[in-house]
Design an enzyme around this catalytic site. Structure first.
Site, PDB file in Angstrom:
ATOM      1  N   GLY A 158     -18.094 -14.738  16.466  1.00 52.58           N
ATOM      2  CA  GLY A 158     -17.256 -13.916  15.600  1.00 52.58           C
ATOM      3  C   GLY A 158     -18.021 -13.205  14.503  1.00 52.58           C
ATOM      4  O   GLY A 158     -17.426 -12.689  13.562  1.00 52.58           O
ATOM      5  N   HIS A 200     -14.997 -26.899  21.507  1.00 50.91           N
ATOM      6  CA  HIS A 200     -15.334 -25.596  20.927  1.00 50.91           C
ATOM      7  C   HIS A 200     -15.771 -25.805  19.479  1.00 50.91           C
ATOM      8  O   HIS A 200     -15.241 -26.676  18.780  1.00 50.91           O
ATOM      9  CB  HIS A 200     -14.125 -24.653  20.998  1.00 50.91           C
ATOM     10  CG  HIS A 200     -14.487 -23.247  20.628  1.00 50.91           C
ATOM     11  ND1 HIS A 200     -14.633 -22.848  19.323  1.00 50.91           N
ATOM     12  CD2 HIS A 200     -14.783 -22.176  21.394  1.00 50.91           C
ATOM     13  CE1 HIS A 200     -14.999 -21.564  19.307  1.00 50.91           C
ATOM     14  NE2 HIS A 200     -15.096 -21.132  20.549  1.00 50.91           N
ATOM     15  N   SER A 258     -20.183 -13.364  20.422  1.00 51.53           N
ATOM     16  CA  SER A 258     -20.237 -11.900  20.279  1.00 51.53           C
ATOM     17  C   SER A 258     -20.684 -11.191  21.561  1.00 51.53           C
ATOM     18  O   SER A 258     -21.330 -10.143  21.493  1.00 51.53           O
ATOM     19  CB  SER A 258     -21.120 -11.499  19.091  1.00 51.53           C
ATOM     20  OG  SER A 258     -20.601 -12.052  17.886  1.00 51.53           O
ATOM     21  N   ASN A 284     -11.560 -16.394  25.696  1.00 55.99           N
ATOM     22  CA  ASN A 284     -10.929 -17.366  24.803  1.00 55.99           C
ATOM     23  C   ASN A 284     -10.206 -16.587  23.718  1.00 55.99           C
ATOM     24  O   ASN A 284     -10.851 -16.040  22.821  1.00 55.99           O
ATOM     25  CB  ASN A 284     -12.009 -18.281  24.209  1.00 55.99           C
ATOM     26  CG  ASN A 284     -11.453 -19.193  23.126  1.00 55.99           C
ATOM     27  OD1 ASN A 284     -10.243 -19.318  22.959  1.00 55.99           O
ATOM     28  ND2 ASN A 284     -12.349 -19.835  22.382  1.00 55.99           N
ATOM     29  N   LYS A 309      -8.405 -17.701  21.403  1.00 56.30           N
ATOM     30  CA  LYS A 309      -8.244 -18.471  20.156  1.00 56.30           C
ATOM     31  C   LYS A 309      -6.781 -18.361  19.699  1.00 56.30           C
ATOM     32  O   LYS A 309      -5.898 -18.293  20.556  1.00 56.30           O
ATOM     33  CB  LYS A 309      -9.248 -17.987  19.111  1.00 56.30           C
ATOM     34  CG  LYS A 309     -10.669 -17.931  19.692  1.00 56.30           C
ATOM     35  CD  LYS A 309     -11.743 -17.705  18.698  1.00 56.30           C
ATOM     36  CE  LYS A 309     -13.095 -17.715  19.408  1.00 56.30           C
ATOM     37  NZ  LYS A 309     -14.222 -17.591  18.515  1.00 56.30           N
ATOM     38  N   GLU A 351     -15.125 -24.371  16.842  1.00 56.64           N
ATOM     39  CA  GLU A 351     -14.054 -24.326  15.835  1.00 56.64           C
ATOM     40  C   GLU A 351     -13.291 -25.646  15.798  1.00 56.64           C
ATOM     41  O   GLU A 351     -12.819 -26.070  14.742  1.00 56.64           O
ATOM     42  CB  GLU A 351     -13.129 -23.119  16.115  1.00 56.64           C
ATOM     43  CG  GLU A 351     -13.827 -21.819  15.735  1.00 56.64           C
ATOM     44  CD  GLU A 351     -13.472 -20.629  16.603  1.00 56.64           C
ATOM     45  OE1 GLU A 351     -12.425 -20.645  17.276  1.00 56.64           O
ATOM     46  OE2 GLU A 351     -14.266 -19.657  16.612  1.00 56.64           O
ATOM     47  N   GLU A 405     -22.635 -21.915  22.889  1.00 54.14           N
ATOM     48  CA  GLU A 405     -22.105 -20.989  21.894  1.00 54.14           C
ATOM     49  C   GLU A 405     -22.763 -21.275  20.543  1.00 54.14           C
ATOM     50  O   GLU A 405     -22.295 -22.153  19.796  1.00 54.14           O
ATOM     51  CB  GLU A 405     -20.591 -21.150  21.782  1.00 54.14           C
ATOM     52  CG  GLU A 405     -19.862 -20.873  23.080  1.00 54.14           C
ATOM     53  CD  GLU A 405     -18.418 -20.432  22.842  1.00 54.14           C
ATOM     54  OE1 GLU A 405     -18.064 -19.357  23.309  1.00 54.14           O
ATOM     55  OE2 GLU A 405     -17.673 -21.166  22.166  1.00 54.14           O
TER      56      GLU A 405
HETATM   57  P1  13P Z   1     -16.706 -14.171  19.829  1.00 60.13           P
HETATM   58  O1  13P Z   1     -16.951 -13.524  21.172  1.00 60.13           O
HETATM   59  O2  13P Z   1     -15.557 -13.553  19.091  1.00 60.13           O
HETATM   60  O3  13P Z   1     -17.959 -14.256  19.032  1.00 60.13           O
HETATM   61  O4  13P Z   1     -16.248 -15.690  20.121  1.00 60.13           O
HETATM   62  C1  13P Z   1     -16.981 -16.445  21.011  1.00 60.13           C
HETATM   63  C2  13P Z   1     -16.247 -17.720  21.250  1.00 60.13           C
HETATM   64  O5  13P Z   1     -16.113 -18.544  20.368  1.00 60.13           O
HETATM   65  C3  13P Z   1     -15.679 -17.930  22.587  1.00 60.13           C
HETATM   66  O6  13P Z   1     -15.221 -19.225  22.759  1.00 60.13           O
END
Ligand code: 13P
Length: 272
Positions: A188, A110, A227, A23, A25, A112, A182
């Protein structure tokens, strides 16, 4: 062009095919898509016959993904979608439009989107259904925040997020769907759920679906995200209910992403 189908889902205890998804983003570039395509152009994906790779780039790069990845065996999908079929929804993109660009799957819910853009369970459920109705695979993201984990509410939160989709779409809508666990506190942040923490929640997710439909639950792909990277992929992917990974930051680096894919391939071979 029809979507590149994701592989038939594994049945527990039988041959496992892991999903490794990136992803991006709101990161990456046209050149980044081209670099990834170049890295896998030498048949790398064909050698990863026990792994399905998926790329979730920003919307604007989907045509390039379709052009460059089409013949590679790597699938691609969108990070978001409208829950509406069409109409006066300025700035939105419908599931049917994504299908026209060969998307195999679409992320819905997601964290976010939930936290930064106010998507609630009902909105996420509508998106899940829209993806399903357009003939693509929804990847439903669920997970708890740090305060929720600390209050011992992880299972309640995940159950509520799943239930909203079950109520609207029914258990049968999960037939070839994917759920991504997640934990928000691991996204992140460099903090990863321990393999045992992740396994517990993955087993819980499968168990909840099993209450509705055991066969669908048995063949569900449940991905871990938060992560994940080369250094921790093996221990996470080795857990019995972890069927792959949804990588954020690590997917922006082609070498790192491919290293996780190779780790998954080795594990799948060892587990045969
Ligand atoms: P990270 O791997 O950067 O922590 O992000 C995970 C994520 O949100 C994948 O959709």
């Amino acid at each position: 062009m029809d979507p590149t189908p994701l592989p038939p889902h594994p049945v527990r205890g039988q041959r496992r095919r892991l999903l490794v998804a990136g992803n991006w983003k709101m990161n990456g570039s046209l050149a980044g898509v081209q670099a990834l395509a170049a890295a896998i152009a030498d048949g790398a994906v064909a050698r990863l016959d026990r792994v399905q790779l998926v790329l979730f780039p920003p919307f604007t790069y989907l045509p390039e993904a379709q052009r460059r990845l089409g013949a590679s065996g790597m699938a691609w999908g969108a990070q978001n979608v409208s829950g509406h079929e069409d109409g006066a929804f300025t700035g939105e993109v419908s599931a049917q439009m994504l299908r026209e660009f060969g998307c195999a799957c679409v992320l819905v819910g997601h964290s976010e989107r939930r936290t930064l853009f106010g998507e609630n369970d009902a909105v996420v459920a509508r998106k899940f259904l829209a993806v399903r109705q357009a003939g693509m695979t929804p990847v439903l993201c669920v997970g708890e925040s740090l305060p929720e984990r600390e209050q011992g509410a992880t299972e309640d939160v995940v159950a509520r997020q799943l239930q909203a989709v079950l109520d609207l779409a029914g258990a049968s809508a999960f037939a070839d769907a994917v759920v991504a666990y997640e934990p928000v506190w691991a996204i992140g942040t460099g903090k990863t759920a321990t393999p045992a923490q992740a396994q517990d929640v993955h087993a819980f997710i499968r168990g909840r679906l099993a209450e509705a439909d055991p066969a669908i639950a048995a063949s569900l792909h449940v991905l871990y995200g938060g992560s994940m990277k080369r250094a921790n992929a093996r221990e996470l992917l080795a857990m019995p209910d972890i069927d792959g990974g949804l990588l954020g930051g690590a997917s922006l680096n082609v070498d790192e992403f491919m290293a996780v894919a190779i780790t998954a391939q080795r594990l799948a071979q060892e587990n045969t």
